[in-house]
Design a protein around this motif. Structure first.
Motif, PDB file in Angstrom:
ATOM      1  N   GLY A  66       0.810  -1.215   0.000  1.00 24.36           N
ATOM      2  CA  GLY A  66       0.000   0.000   0.000  1.00 24.36           C
ATOM      3  C   GLY A  66       0.842   1.263   0.000  1.00 24.36           C
ATOM      4  N   ALA A  67       0.161   2.393  -0.125  1.00 23.84           N
ATOM      5  CA  ALA A  67       0.852   3.684  -0.073  1.00 23.84           C
ATOM      6  C   ALA A  67       1.556   3.816   1.275  1.00 23.84           C
ATOM      7  N   SER A  68       0.991   3.197   2.298  1.00 23.95           N
ATOM      8  CA  SER A  68       1.566   3.328   3.645  1.00 23.95           C
ATOM      9  C   SER A  68       2.979   2.758   3.738  1.00 23.95           C
ATOM     10  N   PHE A 115       5.487   5.274   2.436  1.00 25.23           N
ATOM     11  CA  PHE A 115       5.870   6.346   3.362  1.00 25.23           C
ATOM     12  C   PHE A 115       7.249   6.072   3.958  1.00 25.23           C
ATOM     13  N   THR A 133       1.376  15.525  -1.193  1.00 28.88           N
ATOM     14  CA  THR A 133       0.227  14.637  -1.381  1.00 28.88           C
ATOM     15  C   THR A 133      -0.694  15.402  -2.332  1.00 28.88           C
ATOM     16  N   ASN A 163      -3.590  14.802  -3.745  1.00 37.16           N
ATOM     17  CA  ASN A 163      -5.022  14.887  -3.442  1.00 37.16           C
ATOM     18  C   ASN A 163      -5.245  14.377  -2.021  1.00 37.16           C
ATOM     19  N   ASP A 191       2.669  11.445  -3.331  1.00 35.10           N
ATOM     20  CA  ASP A 191       1.651  10.436  -3.075  1.00 35.10           C
ATOM     21  C   ASP A 191       0.452  10.829  -3.940  1.00 35.10           C
ATOM     22  N   SER A 212      -2.126   8.659  -4.597  1.00 37.96           N
ATOM     23  CA  SER A 212      -3.057   7.539  -4.403  1.00 37.96           C
ATOM     24  C   SER A 212      -4.450   7.825  -4.949  1.00 37.96           C
ATOM     25  N   SER A 213      -4.940   9.035  -4.702  1.00 33.29           N
ATOM     26  CA  SER A 213      -6.356   9.251  -5.001  1.00 33.29           C
ATOM     27  C   SER A 213      -6.624  10.177  -6.179  1.00 33.29           C
ATOM     28  N   GLY A 231      -1.510   3.759  -3.517  1.00 33.67           N
ATOM     29  CA  GLY A 231      -2.290   2.536  -3.443  1.00 33.67           C
ATOM     30  C   GLY A 231      -3.244   2.564  -4.639  1.00 33.67           C
ATOM     31  N   LYS A 265      -8.010   3.489  -5.252  1.00 35.16           N
ATOM     32  CA  LYS A 265      -8.854   4.667  -5.397  1.00 35.16           C
ATOM     33  C   LYS A 265      -9.259   4.879  -6.861  1.00 35.16           C
TER      34      LYS A 265
HETATM   35  C1  PLP Z   1      -5.845   5.888   0.820  1.00 29.60           C
HETATM   36  C2  PLP Z   1      -4.633   6.718   0.865  1.00 29.60           C
HETATM   37  C3  PLP Z   1      -3.435   6.278   1.450  1.00 29.60           C
HETATM   38  C4  PLP Z   1      -3.315   4.939   2.141  1.00 29.60           C
HETATM   39  O1  PLP Z   1      -3.200   3.947   1.224  1.00 29.60           O
HETATM   40  P1  PLP Z   1      -2.948   2.421   1.634  1.00 29.60           P
HETATM   41  O2  PLP Z   1      -2.775   1.780   0.298  1.00 29.60           O
HETATM   42  O3  PLP Z   1      -4.142   1.955   2.384  1.00 29.60           O
HETATM   43  O4  PLP Z   1      -1.726   2.369   2.466  1.00 29.60           O
HETATM   44  C5  PLP Z   1      -2.332   7.104   1.393  1.00 29.60           C
HETATM   45  N1  PLP Z   1      -2.403   8.312   0.811  1.00 29.60           N
HETATM   46  C6  PLP Z   1      -3.533   8.777   0.252  1.00 29.60           C
HETATM   47  C7  PLP Z   1      -3.542  10.125  -0.407  1.00 29.60           C
HETATM   48  C8  PLP Z   1      -4.684   8.002   0.260  1.00 29.60           C
HETATM   49  O5  PLP Z   1      -5.813   8.456  -0.300  1.00 29.60           O
END
Ligand code: PLP
Length: 355
Positions: free
Chosen positions: A74-76, A79, A143, A145, A166, A168-169, A187, A190
């Motif tokens: 995941g994105a986590s 980090f 980040t 979004n 990041d 992710s979204s 991740g 999204k």
């Molecule tokens: C959902 C989200 C995360 C967490 O992602 P995981 O894949 O659950 O670790 C991190 N950053 C953003 C911007 C997110 O929307």
């Protein structure tokens, strides 16, 4: 009743993507075996990864010298992988929400971390603009979004150090100038695939500059050298991601995704601004096109649960705001049809007429 899926993540995917993935789970490429039963090293699966990488590069116009990886964690996990791989002395972070803060926390274990600005004092309702990034920072982390608060950096910034983002979204919701970044990650759950896969775009020659030992699995170079096949990758989510990438291409690419995102967001924000019962929570200029956050106007505050019930009865799913901010959040990712946004708007208008 038709469901309108506004879930923040995992979230809506194009119907075709779900159907094609379901078919491959029953019978992968006419092999008589399920996608879940084949080796990731099977000769039929390599083309899936290759095509997904190629479409990432094509759709995002990724320059030469970058790698695209599909990992777990995941994105986590990114980090921590980001500072592990890129932070030698000092890194700069923009604190625009919980995810940004979590990324910053991990980095502190690896070197000096400068928080260049923060909007924490206003519950992250805006993106800070006046700040300086130290010229000697190894990178500047943003980040793009902020999923929870509904703020978004809709354009690539101009800074004097390489950026890491990041995304992710909001990945694939607009064209990006990848050359400004040494790493972009997220991740997939999204805007791209079911949960289980993390995408990473990394600039090859930005690696190898830190002096510490990097554990094998946390070293981007490991995954570049093995084409995301160092260990077993998340086969099913990667397959689904490929279907989404094909879908985006067939729809007209990221420019078209941006046009649709802008259209849908404009529609919903216009209703929030017009309707006396609701107010938007994000600063006007930073409003996200992906996650649209709003609350009841103060004089209607006690009707929050009523509206939630009213909307749920009409097929709206996942519009409850994140537990840390309350109110409502309508996530309008790429796969969200305009009709669903209109259905939510209709709900808001009908509810207003009743009061
Ligand atoms: C959902 C989200 C995360 C967490 O992602 P995981 O894949 O659950 O670790 C991190 N950053 C953003 C911007 C997110 O929307």
């Amino acid at each position: 009743m038709k469901k309108h899926n506004f879930n923040a993540g995992p979230s809506i995917l194009p119907r075709e993507v779900i159907e094609d993935t379901a078919k491959a789970i029953l019978d992968f490429n006419g092999s008589g075996l399920s996608l879940m039963e084949i080796s990731h090293r099977a000769k039929d699966f390599q083309p899936v990864v290759d095509e997904a990488v190629a479409l990432f590069k094509e759709l995002l116009n990724i320059p030469e010298g970058y790698s695209v990886l599909f990992l777990g964690g995941g994105a986590s996990l990114e980090f921590c992988m980001v500072p592990f791989n890129f932070l030698e002395k000092k890194a700069a972070y923009l604190n625009t929400g919980v995810w940004a803060k979590k990324a910053m926390k991990e980095a502190k274990a690896f070197g000096e971390v400068v928080e260049v600005a923060s909007s924490a004092e206003s519950t992250y309702t805006y993106i800070p603009k006046d700040y300086t990034v130290p010229a000697d920072a190894d990178y500047f982390h943003i980040t793009t979004n902020n999923t929870i608060y509904g703020t978004e950096l809709k354009e690539d910034l101009d800074v004097n150090v390489p950026m890491i983002a990041d995304m992710s979204s909001d990945i694939f919701s607009r064209p990006i100038d990848v050359s400004k970044y040494i790493c972009i990650y997220g991740g997939a759950q999204k805007n791209l695939a079911p949960s289980g896969v993390t995408f990473v775009i990394v600039k090859n020659d930005a690696l190898g500059k830190v002096s510490r030992y990097i554990p094998t699995m946390l070293n981007y170079q490991t995954h570049i050298d093995s084409g995301s096949m160092f260990n077993t990758p998340p086969v099913v989510p990667i397959y689904a991601a490929l279907q989404t990438l094909r879908w985006i291409k067939a729809q007209g690419g990221v420019k078209e995704m941006e046009r649709r995102a802008t259209e849908k967001a404009d529609m919903l924000y216009a209703e929030i601004d017009r309707n006396k019962m609701f107010v938007g929570t994000a600063a006007q200029e930073d409003r996200s096109r992906m996650n649209i956050c709003f609350v009841m106007a103060p004089e209607y505050k006690e009707l929050e649960a009523d509206f939630m019930k009213f909307a749920t009865e009409r097929g709206m799913v996942g519009i409850k705001g994140h537990r840390s901010v309350g109110g409502f959040r309508a996530s309008c990712y790429n796969a969200m049809p305009k009709e669903s946004v209109q259905a939510l708007i209709d709900c808001m208008q009908e509810f207003e007429k009743l009061h």
